[in-house]
Scaffold this motif. Structure first.
Motif, PDB file in Angstrom:
ATOM      1  N   ALA A  90       0.822  -1.215   0.000  1.00  0.00           N
ATOM      2  CA  ALA A  90       0.000   0.000   0.000  1.00  0.00           C
ATOM      3  C   ALA A  90       0.853   1.261   0.000  1.00  0.00           C
ATOM      4  O   ALA A  90       0.534   2.242  -0.683  1.00  0.00           O
ATOM      5  CB  ALA A  90      -0.934  -0.015   1.208  1.00  0.00           C
ATOM      6  N   ARG A  91       1.938   1.254   0.764  1.00  0.00           N
ATOM      7  CA  ARG A  91       2.784   2.456   0.813  1.00  0.00           C
ATOM      8  C   ARG A  91       3.459   2.731  -0.525  1.00  0.00           C
ATOM      9  O   ARG A  91       3.756   3.880  -0.858  1.00  0.00           O
ATOM     10  CB  ARG A  91       3.844   2.323   1.913  1.00  0.00           C
ATOM     11  CG  ARG A  91       3.295   2.485   3.314  1.00  0.00           C
ATOM     12  CD  ARG A  91       4.423   2.718   4.329  1.00  0.00           C
ATOM     13  NE  ARG A  91       5.438   1.678   4.261  1.00  0.00           N
ATOM     14  CZ  ARG A  91       5.343   0.499   4.871  1.00  0.00           C
ATOM     15  NH1 ARG A  91       4.267   0.195   5.570  1.00  0.00           N
ATOM     16  NH2 ARG A  91       6.319  -0.385   4.776  1.00  0.00           N
ATOM     17  N   GLU A  92       3.699   1.667  -1.301  1.00  0.00           N
ATOM     18  CA  GLU A  92       4.372   1.829  -2.589  1.00  0.00           C
ATOM     19  C   GLU A  92       3.396   2.049  -3.743  1.00  0.00           C
ATOM     20  O   GLU A  92       3.800   2.438  -4.834  1.00  0.00           O
ATOM     21  CB  GLU A  92       5.227   0.585  -2.871  1.00  0.00           C
ATOM     22  CG  GLU A  92       6.353   0.381  -1.875  1.00  0.00           C
ATOM     23  CD  GLU A  92       7.000  -0.999  -2.002  1.00  0.00           C
ATOM     24  OE1 GLU A  92       6.522  -1.792  -2.852  1.00  0.00           O
ATOM     25  OE2 GLU A  92       7.947  -1.267  -1.250  1.00  0.00           O
ATOM     26  N   ALA A  93       2.101   1.787  -3.499  1.00  0.00           N
ATOM     27  CA  ALA A  93       1.133   1.759  -4.595  1.00  0.00           C
ATOM     28  C   ALA A  93       0.714   3.138  -5.069  1.00  0.00           C
ATOM     29  O   ALA A  93       0.425   3.332  -6.261  1.00  0.00           O
ATOM     30  CB  ALA A  93      -0.106   0.974  -4.167  1.00  0.00           C
ATOM     31  N   ALA A  94       0.620   4.093  -4.161  1.00  0.00           N
ATOM     32  CA  ALA A  94       0.119   5.423  -4.522  1.00  0.00           C
ATOM     33  C   ALA A  94       0.572   6.417  -3.465  1.00  0.00           C
ATOM     34  O   ALA A  94       0.936   6.043  -2.348  1.00  0.00           O
ATOM     35  CB  ALA A  94      -1.415   5.418  -4.612  1.00  0.00           C
ATOM     36  N   THR A  95       0.536   7.673  -3.823  1.00  0.00           N
ATOM     37  CA  THR A  95       0.849   8.723  -2.863  1.00  0.00           C
ATOM     38  C   THR A  95      -0.369   9.604  -2.665  1.00  0.00           C
ATOM     39  O   THR A  95      -1.281   9.646  -3.492  1.00  0.00           O
ATOM     40  CB  THR A  95       2.029   9.595  -3.346  1.00  0.00           C
ATOM     41  OG1 THR A  95       1.711  10.139  -4.630  1.00  0.00           O
ATOM     42  CG2 THR A  95       3.300   8.772  -3.443  1.00  0.00           C
ATOM     43  N   ARG A  96      -0.380  10.306  -1.552  1.00  0.00           N
ATOM     44  CA  ARG A  96      -1.451  11.251  -1.267  1.00  0.00           C
ATOM     45  C   ARG A  96      -1.270  12.497  -2.131  1.00  0.00           C
ATOM     46  O   ARG A  96      -0.278  12.648  -2.841  1.00  0.00           O
ATOM     47  CB  ARG A  96      -1.417  11.611   0.211  1.00  0.00           C
ATOM     48  CG  ARG A  96      -1.583  10.422   1.144  1.00  0.00           C
ATOM     49  CD  ARG A  96      -1.328  10.816   2.578  1.00  0.00           C
ATOM     50  NE  ARG A  96      -2.213  11.927   2.965  1.00  0.00           N
ATOM     51  CZ  ARG A  96      -1.916  12.818   3.896  1.00  0.00           C
ATOM     52  NH1 ARG A  96      -0.755  12.780   4.514  1.00  0.00           N
ATOM     53  NH2 ARG A  96      -2.777  13.763   4.186  1.00  0.00           N
ATOM     54  N   GLY A  97      -2.248  13.390  -2.030  1.00  0.00           N
ATOM     55  CA  GLY A  97      -2.211  14.599  -2.842  1.00  0.00           C
ATOM     56  C   GLY A  97      -0.991  15.460  -2.610  1.00  0.00           C
ATOM     57  O   GLY A  97      -0.543  16.178  -3.509  1.00  0.00           O
ATOM     58  N   ASP A  98      -0.427  15.386  -1.399  1.00  0.00           N
ATOM     59  CA  ASP A  98       0.766  16.186  -1.109  1.00  0.00           C
ATOM     60  C   ASP A  98       2.053  15.465  -1.470  1.00  0.00           C
ATOM     61  O   ASP A  98       3.150  15.947  -1.166  1.00  0.00           O
ATOM     62  CB  ASP A  98       0.786  16.596   0.375  1.00  0.00           C
ATOM     63  CG  ASP A  98       0.834  15.404   1.325  1.00  0.00           C
ATOM     64  OD1 ASP A  98       0.921  14.250   0.843  1.00  0.00           O
ATOM     65  OD2 ASP A  98       0.768  15.616   2.552  1.00  0.00           O
ATOM     66  N   GLY A  99       1.924  14.291  -2.098  1.00  0.00           N
ATOM     67  CA  GLY A  99       3.103  13.560  -2.547  1.00  0.00           C
ATOM     68  C   GLY A  99       3.692  12.607  -1.530  1.00  0.00           C
ATOM     69  O   GLY A  99       4.672  11.918  -1.833  1.00  0.00           O
ATOM     70  N   THR A 100       3.130  12.545  -0.332  1.00  0.00           N
ATOM     71  CA  THR A 100       3.648  11.651   0.706  1.00  0.00           C
ATOM     72  C   THR A 100       2.979  10.280   0.609  1.00  0.00           C
ATOM     73  O   THR A 100       1.859  10.153   0.101  1.00  0.00           O
ATOM     74  CB  THR A 100       3.412  12.229   2.114  1.00  0.00           C
ATOM     75  OG1 THR A 100       2.003  12.397   2.322  1.00  0.00           O
ATOM     76  CG2 THR A 100       4.110  13.572   2.267  1.00  0.00           C
ATOM     77  N   ALA A 101       3.668   9.281   1.119  1.00  0.00           N
ATOM     78  CA  ALA A 101       3.112   7.929   1.139  1.00  0.00           C
ATOM     79  C   ALA A 101       2.055   7.827   2.228  1.00  0.00           C
ATOM     80  O   ALA A 101       2.059   8.591   3.208  1.00  0.00           O
ATOM     81  CB  ALA A 101       4.222   6.907   1.393  1.00  0.00           C
ATOM     82  N   TYR A 102       1.149   6.893   2.057  1.00  0.00           N
ATOM     83  CA  TYR A 102       0.159   6.628   3.101  1.00  0.00           C
ATOM     84  C   TYR A 102       0.832   6.014   4.322  1.00  0.00           C
ATOM     85  O   TYR A 102       1.755   5.210   4.198  1.00  0.00           O
ATOM     86  CB  TYR A 102      -0.930   5.679   2.582  1.00  0.00           C
ATOM     87  CG  TYR A 102      -1.906   6.359   1.669  1.00  0.00           C
ATOM     88  CD1 TYR A 102      -2.952   7.120   2.185  1.00  0.00           C
ATOM     89  CD2 TYR A 102      -1.769   6.275   0.290  1.00  0.00           C
ATOM     90  CE1 TYR A 102      -3.844   7.774   1.343  1.00  0.00           C
ATOM     91  CE2 TYR A 102      -2.656   6.917  -0.559  1.00  0.00           C
ATOM     92  CZ  TYR A 102      -3.688   7.673  -0.019  1.00  0.00           C
ATOM     93  OH  TYR A 102      -4.560   8.319  -0.852  1.00  0.00           O
ATOM     94  N   ARG A 103       0.365   6.421   5.492  1.00  0.00           N
ATOM     95  CA  ARG A 103       0.746   5.728   6.708  1.00  0.00           C
ATOM     96  C   ARG A 103      -0.045   4.423   6.748  1.00  0.00           C
ATOM     97  O   ARG A 103      -1.157   4.356   6.223  1.00  0.00           O
ATOM     98  CB  ARG A 103       0.462   6.604   7.933  1.00  0.00           C
ATOM     99  CG  ARG A 103       1.270   7.899   7.893  1.00  0.00           C
ATOM    100  CD  ARG A 103       0.829   8.889   8.937  1.00  0.00           C
ATOM    101  NE  ARG A 103       1.225   8.491  10.287  1.00  0.00           N
ATOM    102  CZ  ARG A 103       1.077   9.276  11.356  1.00  0.00           C
ATOM    103  NH1 ARG A 103       0.536  10.478  11.243  1.00  0.00           N
ATOM    104  NH2 ARG A 103       1.471   8.856  12.547  1.00  0.00           N
ATOM    105  N   THR A 104       0.524   3.395   7.348  1.00  0.00           N
ATOM    106  CA  THR A 104      -0.119   2.086   7.303  1.00  0.00           C
ATOM    107  C   THR A 104      -0.128   1.438   8.685  1.00  0.00           C
ATOM    108  O   THR A 104       0.803   1.630   9.479  1.00  0.00           O
ATOM    109  CB  THR A 104       0.596   1.141   6.321  1.00  0.00           C
ATOM    110  OG1 THR A 104       1.979   1.048   6.670  1.00  0.00           O
ATOM    111  CG2 THR A 104       0.456   1.640   4.888  1.00  0.00           C
ATOM    112  N   VAL A 105      -1.194   0.677   8.943  1.00  0.00           N
ATOM    113  CA  VAL A 105      -1.334  -0.029  10.219  1.00  0.00           C
ATOM    114  C   VAL A 105      -1.734  -1.477   9.918  1.00  0.00           C
ATOM    115  O   VAL A 105      -2.898  -1.753   9.624  1.00  0.00           O
ATOM    116  CB  VAL A 105      -2.401   0.623  11.122  1.00  0.00           C
ATOM    117  CG1 VAL A 105      -2.458  -0.101  12.475  1.00  0.00           C
ATOM    118  CG2 VAL A 105      -2.126   2.109  11.324  1.00  0.00           C
TER     119      VAL A 105
END
Length: 258
Positions: free
Chosen positions: A58-73
């Motif tokens: 998930a962290r590698e699949a897409a970035t948020r609008g600000d270009g950062t990776a999603y945090r994951t739990v």
């Protein structure tokens, strides 16, 4: 605090059916839900992809609008953790920085190994071996009396949990009752999920002992409105929320609600 508070985090729970499905659904989240900053993933034995592997995807699949990776739990099933073996998810947990320890649904004991440990044991172990990782515990408002559930929560917090993910709620009045007894300052993730059929309602009643409010409606508009109300409830308190689409296309359930 207003419902537009930026201190709250919002997560979407994705089922780890495959690497491809996690990639595709994370990309959908990025396209549809600008307010989401976190992906949480359960560990389900019927799929080969484990939760901590899926969070890496998930962290590698897409970035948020600000270009950062999603945090994951990633979710970790306590009964699957061999007390005599190294933690298989240790490095992935460090990369994620956060984990949720749950007891987990009953396993197929003929097909998988389980161990005589509970969530308290695993929380304590992770805090000892991975002190840099934030550990969350589960809270289930339905399975037992509030006093018993609070005693269980106290044990989890004493073992080192920093906060909780609740089971999904279907009634904001019940959420308010629980909010009034939870420890001040504790991180809370309030849960919402989609229940859109009578069969699904029966499952929640049988398996999770849910009592649905008299106002409950299985229609998608009602489900979407409930998700909005749960997010607003969390934001008003400075808490977090997670949204769990079940047998509902992600755009139909969550598109445009954030």
């Amino acid at each position: 605090m207003s419902p537009t508070s930026t201190t709250s985090r919002i997560s979407v729970e994705l089922v780890p059916r495959s690497v491809e499905s996690v990639r595709a659904e994370t990309a959908q989240v990025a396209e549809l839900l600008a307010g989401v900053d976190t992906i949480n993933i359960p560990d389900l034995l019927k799929f080969e992809l484990r939760s901590w592997q899926a969070t890496d995807v998930a962290r590698e699949a897409a970035t948020r609008g600000d270009g950062t990776a999603y945090r994951t739990v990633p979710h970790l099933r306590a009964a699957d953790v061999d007390p005599e073996a190294p933690l298989p998810m240790a490095e992935a947990a460090r990369r994620a920085g956060e984990v949720l320890v749950v007891s987990g649904d009953d396993a197929d004991y003929f097909a998988s190994s389980t161990y005589p440990v509970d969530a308290v044991d695993v929380i304590r172990r992770i805090r000892a071996e991975l002190p840099e990782v934030t550990v969350y515990a589960g809270l289930d408002p339905y399975r037992q009396a509030m006093t018993a559930e609070m005693r269980y929560l106290d044990r989890k917090l004493a073992a080192g949990a920093s906060g909780i993910f609740t089971q999904p709620f279907f009634d904001t009045h019940l959420m308010s009752a629980w909010a009034s007894v939870l420890p001040a300052g504790m991180q809370v993730w309030w849960g919402a999920t989609s229940v859109t059929t009578t069969g699904a309602m029966g499952y929640w009643r049988r398996r999770n002992r849910v009592v649905f409010p008299s106002s409950f409606d299985a229609s998608m508009p009602w489900q979407r409105d409930l998700a909005r109300r749960i997010v607003d409830f969390a934001r008003e308190r400075g808490d977090n929320a997670y949204l769990m689409p079940v047998r509902a296309p992600l755009p139909d359930y969550l598109g445009g609600i954030l």
